[in-house]
Design an enzyme around this catalytic site. Structure first.
Site, PDB file in Angstrom:
ATOM      1  N   CYS A 312       0.779  -1.235   0.000  1.00 38.32           N
ATOM      2  CA  CYS A 312       0.000   0.000   0.000  1.00 38.32           C
ATOM      3  C   CYS A 312       0.820   1.300   0.000  1.00 38.32           C
ATOM      4  O   CYS A 312       0.336   2.316  -0.500  1.00 38.32           O
ATOM      5  CB  CYS A 312      -1.040   0.016   1.108  1.00 38.32           C
ATOM      6  SG  CYS A 312      -0.365  -0.137   2.764  1.00 38.32           S
ATOM      7  N   ARG A 342       9.953 -10.304   0.076  1.00 39.49           N
ATOM      8  CA  ARG A 342      10.603 -10.137   1.380  1.00 39.49           C
ATOM      9  C   ARG A 342      11.710 -11.160   1.495  1.00 39.49           C
ATOM     10  O   ARG A 342      11.499 -12.344   1.196  1.00 39.49           O
ATOM     11  CB  ARG A 342       9.603 -10.363   2.517  1.00 39.49           C
ATOM     12  CG  ARG A 342       8.534  -9.315   2.500  1.00 39.49           C
ATOM     13  CD  ARG A 342       7.592  -9.412   3.669  1.00 39.49           C
ATOM     14  NE  ARG A 342       6.576  -8.368   3.504  1.00 39.49           N
ATOM     15  CZ  ARG A 342       5.584  -8.136   4.321  1.00 39.49           C
ATOM     16  NH1 ARG A 342       5.451  -8.867   5.413  1.00 39.49           N
ATOM     17  NH2 ARG A 342       4.731  -7.174   4.086  1.00 39.49           N
ATOM     18  N   GLU A 344      13.209 -13.585   3.365  1.00 40.01           N
ATOM     19  CA  GLU A 344      12.786 -14.310   4.572  1.00 40.01           C
ATOM     20  C   GLU A 344      13.916 -15.111   5.195  1.00 40.01           C
ATOM     21  O   GLU A 344      13.761 -15.686   6.263  1.00 40.01           O
ATOM     22  CB  GLU A 344      11.623 -15.258   4.246  1.00 40.01           C
ATOM     23  CG  GLU A 344      10.301 -14.552   3.946  1.00 40.01           C
ATOM     24  CD  GLU A 344       9.587 -14.062   5.210  1.00 40.01           C
ATOM     25  OE1 GLU A 344      10.110 -14.250   6.321  1.00 40.01           O
ATOM     26  OE2 GLU A 344       8.499 -13.466   5.055  1.00 40.01           O
ATOM     27  N   ARG A 353       5.337 -19.254   3.393  1.00 35.48           N
ATOM     28  CA  ARG A 353       6.361 -18.308   3.859  1.00 35.48           C
ATOM     29  C   ARG A 353       7.442 -18.260   2.796  1.00 35.48           C
ATOM     30  O   ARG A 353       8.302 -19.135   2.741  1.00 35.48           O
ATOM     31  CB  ARG A 353       6.918 -18.702   5.224  1.00 35.48           C
ATOM     32  CG  ARG A 353       7.839 -17.635   5.802  1.00 35.48           C
ATOM     33  CD  ARG A 353       8.149 -17.862   7.256  1.00 35.48           C
ATOM     34  NE  ARG A 353       6.960 -17.746   8.095  1.00 35.48           N
ATOM     35  CZ  ARG A 353       6.434 -16.598   8.511  1.00 35.48           C
ATOM     36  NH1 ARG A 353       6.984 -15.460   8.183  1.00 35.48           N
ATOM     37  NH2 ARG A 353       5.370 -16.581   9.271  1.00 35.48           N
ATOM     38  N   GLU A 361      -4.464  -6.024  -2.170  1.00 34.32           N
ATOM     39  CA  GLU A 361      -4.335  -5.049  -1.085  1.00 34.32           C
ATOM     40  C   GLU A 361      -5.487  -4.066  -1.208  1.00 34.32           C
ATOM     41  O   GLU A 361      -5.663  -3.422  -2.249  1.00 34.32           O
ATOM     42  CB  GLU A 361      -2.984  -4.328  -1.186  1.00 34.32           C
ATOM     43  CG  GLU A 361      -2.783  -3.221  -0.187  1.00 34.32           C
ATOM     44  CD  GLU A 361      -2.232  -3.665   1.182  1.00 34.32           C
ATOM     45  OE1 GLU A 361      -2.071  -4.887   1.399  1.00 34.32           O
ATOM     46  OE2 GLU A 361      -1.988  -2.788   2.010  1.00 34.32           O
ATOM     47  N   ASP A 434      -5.158  -9.562  12.806  1.00 35.54           N
ATOM     48  CA  ASP A 434      -4.683 -10.669  11.961  1.00 35.54           C
ATOM     49  C   ASP A 434      -5.748 -11.753  11.913  1.00 35.54           C
ATOM     50  O   ASP A 434      -6.395 -12.038  12.922  1.00 35.54           O
ATOM     51  CB  ASP A 434      -3.419 -11.294  12.571  1.00 35.54           C
ATOM     52  CG  ASP A 434      -2.150 -10.630  12.073  1.00 35.54           C
ATOM     53  OD1 ASP A 434      -2.242  -9.744  11.205  1.00 35.54           O
ATOM     54  OD2 ASP A 434      -1.072 -11.010  12.565  1.00 35.54           O
ATOM     55  N   GLU A 447      -1.253 -16.975   9.767  1.00 40.64           N
ATOM     56  CA  GLU A 447      -1.843 -15.663   9.492  1.00 40.64           C
ATOM     57  C   GLU A 447      -2.053 -15.570   7.985  1.00 40.64           C
ATOM     58  O   GLU A 447      -1.089 -15.653   7.226  1.00 40.64           O
ATOM     59  CB  GLU A 447      -0.874 -14.575   9.977  1.00 40.64           C
ATOM     60  CG  GLU A 447      -1.379 -13.186   9.734  1.00 40.64           C
ATOM     61  CD  GLU A 447      -0.253 -12.216   9.389  1.00 40.64           C
ATOM     62  OE1 GLU A 447       0.841 -12.326   9.967  1.00 40.64           O
ATOM     63  OE2 GLU A 447      -0.478 -11.362   8.509  1.00 40.64           O
ATOM     64  N   ASN A 450      -4.912  -9.654   6.900  1.00 41.55           N
ATOM     65  CA  ASN A 450      -5.082  -8.724   8.013  1.00 41.55           C
ATOM     66  C   ASN A 450      -6.000  -7.573   7.624  1.00 41.55           C
ATOM     67  O   ASN A 450      -6.274  -7.342   6.445  1.00 41.55           O
ATOM     68  CB  ASN A 450      -3.728  -8.202   8.519  1.00 41.55           C
ATOM     69  CG  ASN A 450      -2.921  -7.499   7.434  1.00 41.55           C
ATOM     70  OD1 ASN A 450      -3.454  -7.012   6.447  1.00 41.55           O
ATOM     71  ND2 ASN A 450      -1.616  -7.437   7.623  1.00 41.55           N
ATOM     72  N   CYS A 476      -6.006  -0.383   5.677  1.00 39.70           N
ATOM     73  CA  CYS A 476      -5.684  -1.286   4.576  1.00 39.70           C
ATOM     74  C   CYS A 476      -5.875  -2.720   5.022  1.00 39.70           C
ATOM     75  O   CYS A 476      -5.943  -3.002   6.217  1.00 39.70           O
ATOM     76  CB  CYS A 476      -4.271  -1.050   4.058  1.00 39.70           C
ATOM     77  SG  CYS A 476      -2.984  -1.611   5.181  1.00 39.70           S
ATOM     78  N   ARG A 483      -1.378 -17.553   1.107  1.00 41.73           N
ATOM     79  CA  ARG A 483      -1.802 -17.886   2.471  1.00 41.73           C
ATOM     80  C   ARG A 483      -3.241 -18.404   2.505  1.00 41.73           C
ATOM     81  O   ARG A 483      -3.555 -19.314   3.262  1.00 41.73           O
ATOM     82  CB  ARG A 483      -1.671 -16.651   3.365  1.00 41.73           C
ATOM     83  CG  ARG A 483      -0.241 -16.123   3.500  1.00 41.73           C
ATOM     84  CD  ARG A 483       0.500 -16.889   4.563  1.00 41.73           C
ATOM     85  NE  ARG A 483       1.867 -16.479   4.699  1.00 41.73           N
ATOM     86  CZ  ARG A 483       2.347 -15.723   5.704  1.00 41.73           C
ATOM     87  NH1 ARG A 483       1.528 -15.253   6.618  1.00 41.73           N
ATOM     88  NH2 ARG A 483       3.624 -15.452   5.785  1.00 41.73           N
TER      89      ARG A 483
HETATM   90  N1  SER Z   1       0.186  -3.337   3.990  1.00 44.29           N
HETATM   91  C1  SER Z   1      -0.150  -4.310   4.964  1.00 44.29           C
HETATM   92  C2  SER Z   1       0.985  -5.244   5.265  1.00 44.29           C
HETATM   93  O1  SER Z   1       2.035  -5.151   4.669  1.00 44.29           O
HETATM   94  C3  SER Z   1      -1.373  -5.090   4.565  1.00 44.29           C
HETATM   95  O2  SER Z   1      -1.130  -5.837   3.420  1.00 44.29           O
HETATM   96  O3  SER Z   1       0.847  -6.089   6.112  1.00 44.29           O
HETATM   97 ZN    ZN Z   2      -1.356  -1.994   3.566  1.00 42.05          ZN
END
Ligand code: SER
Ligand code: ZN
Length: 517
Positions: A312, A342, A344, A353, A361, A434, A447, A450, A476, A483
């Site tokens: 976001c 990411r 990880e 993961r 989003e 979450d 999770e 969220n 957001c 997931r």
């Molecule tokens: N921007 C939030 C996050 O990174 C929701 O996706 O967790």
């Molecule tokens: Zn977000």
């Protein structure tokens, strides 16, 4: 934690300060201490917490000042306020203020330092000594650094380290708010293993990355359709495309620049696109079959930022610096245009993961009430989807907000976020919920999405206002497709015959397009 600022500075004039000016200086010092430094300080603040010129000295063309303060009209602020007052007054003696010198500046912070507290390594620090409950930090500061509020940021940083070291031993914030209760599950194996076996997915060649085959993607599109029909359309969200390369400029404003470094996939640009400059790199590969990473490293600039991490933040430059008209609030948009990345490290597991993942989003903004209202309606809509359509065993919990976690913080939003009184009605709602699903094969919870009310954080960071003049808030919600799949398949298995009717119907019959010999 209590804090004291100690500043010894000199105001340099263009000529020697005459003896007759001393009385004027003394008068101005008295006036500054009595009125100027008290401006903006709330009533009832103890005397010794407010900035004060404790002493001054005149030597040649230099007016020396010893300033002390607590947290109010901090010594460095007092210095700049005083400069404004004294410069015209000494003008009478045909003196012009030429420069300022910071002779010494030190900060004392007092509190019960937790064991895990570590003094941050920073360029401005000459020395930092802690004895008992007092930390004394000597700083090398130019006047410009003081004007630029470096000491304030430094104090805030140390307070944050102090806070996180205090919380450090504690578990992350987690508070159950709903549980679906047990559901009948159809699978007791790890769905990733099953997906590999049945040819739904294959490992890609980068770490934590999968190639999703037709069956897997068909399930994502099924989830997307459910989200579009049940949530996005009824709640009035509209699709946008957020960029997937995030420059530092965005992360500086979103707060990610404070702490996301260990998990970024960094992005660099070539120093030039001149083919000649790169010729030997290609040639090296042609001869050896290896890509010469060291040679490349010398030929690139940056990093200029990283690959999409939170999805976001990249939206916000679209409204940056704007005031949004009342009649289009609350703004409701969503993005599903690409991957998030990411690093990880050792945490990689299955499809859930990973270093590269896909999510929808959802983002909204408006008044505090509107923002909270949408979060509540979203929650109800998700609840219907998980209960009546996916028939999941799930629960949800209030956790450390993602926007704090991603800055390396723990605790709750209420520990750190302050909002004006007009939003008091909603202030305790700022934070992240979450949604977690049971993974029967391991008995653990995953999770899978969220919902967050992010308060004024993003509008403030990107200078976004709303027409009514009240504070702009935003929220957001990230729906992780991997997931959702991992949760759903772990509970229902891979055979659509065992799936809830509605899901199986949308999913239909996947085509088998690969046959390997
Ligand atoms: N921007 C939030 C996050 O990174 C929701 O996706 O967790
Ligand atoms: Zn977000």
């Amino acid at each position: 934690m209590s804090v004291r600022f100690n500043l010894d500075a000199g105001l340099l004039f263009n000529a020697d300060i005459p003896a007759e000016a001393a009385a004027t200086v003394e008068k101005m010092v008295g006036e500054a201490n009595k009125t100027l430094f008290r401006k903006g300080v709330p009533a009832g603040v103890p005397e010794d917490e407010i900035g004060r010129i404790e002493d001054f000295s005149i030597a040649g063309s230099v007016l020396g000042l010893r300033i002390r303060s607590g947290p109010y009209t901090r010594a460095h602020d007092a210095l700049f306020r005083f400069r404004k007052l004294i410069a015209p007054s000494l003008g009478k003696f045909r003196l012009g203020l030429r420069d300022m010198e910071i002779r010494s500046f030190w900060i004392e912070m007092r509190g019960e330092f937790p064991e895990g507290f570590r003094m941050p390594k920073l360029p401005f620090i000459l020395s930092a000594d802690r004895s008992g409950d007092t930390l004394k930090i000597s700083l090398r500061m130019e006047a410009a650094d003081l004007e630029n509020k470096v000491p304030d940021r430094l104090v805030r940083l140390i307070e944050e380290k102090f806070q996180s070291a205090t919380y450090g031993g504690k578990a992350e914030h987690w508070e159950l708010i709903f549980s679906s209760g047990p559901k009948r599950t159809m699978n007791d194996s790890d769905p990733t293993e099953q997906m590999i076996k049945q040819g739904w997915i294959r490992h890609a060649l980068s770490r934590g990355q999968w190639i999703h085959g037709p069956q897997s993607v068909r399930l994502w599109r099924t989830f997307e359709k459910i989200v579009l029909d049940e949530i996005i359309a009824p709640l009035g969200f509209t699709e946008m495309v957020f960029p997937k390369l995030t420059p530092w400029e965005v992360w500086k404003k979103s707060g990610h620049a404070k702490g996301v470094y260990p998990e970024i996939y960094y992005v660099c640009t070539p120093k030039t696109r001149d083919p000649e400059y790169w010729e030997d790199v290609g040639d090296y590969f042609k001869v050896t079959g290896e890509v010469p990473v060291d040679m490349i490293r010398e030929r690139i600039d940056g990093p200029i930022g990283g690959l999409c991490y939170a999805q976001c933040p990249s939206f916000w430059p679209f409204v940056q610096g704007e005031t949004i008209a009342n009649d289009c609030l609350p703004i409701r948009v969503f993005d599903r245009s690409g991957t998030s990345h990411r690093y990880e490290s050792g945490g990689i597991h299955g499809i859930e993961r990973v270093d590269e993942f896909h999510r929808m989003e959802i983002l909204w903004l408006g008044t505090a009430e509107q923002t909270v209202g949408i979060a509540d309606r979203l929650h109800e809509a998700y609840m219907r989807v998980f209960e009546n359509i996916l028939e999941l065993e799930w629960r949800c919990a209030r956790v450390t907000p993602w926007f704090m976690a991603q800055e390396g913080m723990v605790g709750t939003a209420q520990d750190t976020i302050t909002t004006p009184s007009e939003t008091a009605c909603c202030a305790d709602r700022v934070g992240t919920t979450d949604y977690e699903a049971l993974l029967p094969y391991s008995g653990s919870w995953l999770e899978f999405q969220n919902v967050s009310i992010n308060g004024n954080k993003y509008p403030k960071g990107f200078s976004v206002k709303i027409q009514s003049g009240t504070e702009c808030w935003s929220g957001c919600s990230g729906i992780g497709l991997e997931r959702w799949s991992a949760s759903f398949l772990a509970q229902k298995g891979l055979d659509p015959a065992n799936w809830p009717e509605k899901v199986a119907k949308i999913y239909g019959e996947p085509e088998e397009i690969f046959r390997f010999m």
